[in-house]
Design a protein around this motif. Structure first.
Motif: not given
Length: 236
Positions: A37-38, A158-161, A165-166, A227-228
């Motif tokens: 997710g990015e 917030a961006a990492i969260t 999720k993605k 995030v992986v």
């Protein structure tokens, strides 16, 4: 006729493995998938590395000249709205400079020419719109080395969260596709692990700037946080 009796403790020890083995149940089949997710967000912080180098016949003279120039740079930073907590001395170096003349006898004995003093200042600019103006003033006042710039985010949570999720949604979709192809269905989640990847800095060089012109043009762009996740599912 004589009968042999096992001690009670030994008899229990012999019987226990059979009972424990009978109680074990095989684990259900599982599948492990990775999801990515990015999320991108505009930076809100510029990091500058500015260096002043001065040279003189003696180390004292070089240091005095450097101190005057760096004091002017720091004053300009504060006048532009940079607070004390966002100014930090990153290092001071004092180096002799030697010359190696070619003499007729072939001897190249080192000759001390001057001393160089370099003072490096780390600056955090919270108003990105002022980055070009601040850098232009710094170069005009004596910054002649360094100039590294990177754009980041003070709080990327917030961006990492969003990226997490993605990544989980991507892992679930992959697991369902693989399970469907195998003729089974996805069960409950057994384990999840994740890894965060911050965007790399985008370095620039102050030597490429025109200090005599207007404020240096800047393009902050966006920072992409990735995030992986590795997710383990049970299979039905």
């Amino acid at each position: 006729m004589t009968r042999a009796f096992l001690p009670l403790a030994l008899a229990a020890a012999v019987a226990m493995p059979a009972i424990a083995g009978a109680a074990e149940t095989p684990l259900p089949p599982r599948i492990i998938v990775s999801g990515e997710g990015e999320a991108s967000v505009a930076p809100d912080l510029a990091l500058l590395s500015l260096s002043v180098m001065r040279e003189a016949k003696t180390a004292r003279e070089a240091l005095n000249a450097n101190n005057d120039a760096m004091a002017a740079v720091i004053a300009a930073m504060k006048a532009a709205g940079v607070s004390e907590r966002d100014l930090q001395t990153a290092g001071i170096q004092i180096n002799p400079r030697y010359n190696y003349p070619n003499k007729p006898d072939g001897n190249q004995e080192a000759e001390l020419v001057a001393y160089q003093v370099t003072n490096t200042l780390s600056v955090r600019v919270r108003d990105i719109a002022k980055t070009g103006e601040i850098l232009d003033k710094a170069v005009s006042l004596g910054v002649n080395q360094g100039g590294g710039i990177s754009f980041t985010n003070e709080d990327p949570a917030a961006a990492i969260t969003e990226a997490r999720k993605k990544a989980v949604a991507d892992a679930i979709a992959k697991a369902k596709t693989l399970a469907e192809a195998a003729g089974v269905s996805v069960g409950k989640v057994v384990e999840i692990t994740d890894q965060n990847y911050a965007p790399p800095p985008m370095p620039m060089n102050a030597k490429a700037y025109d200090a005599a012109g207007a404020a240096v043009p800047m393009q902050a762009g966006e920072n992409a946080y990735k995030v992986v996740v590795n997710v383990t599912f049970e299979l039905k």
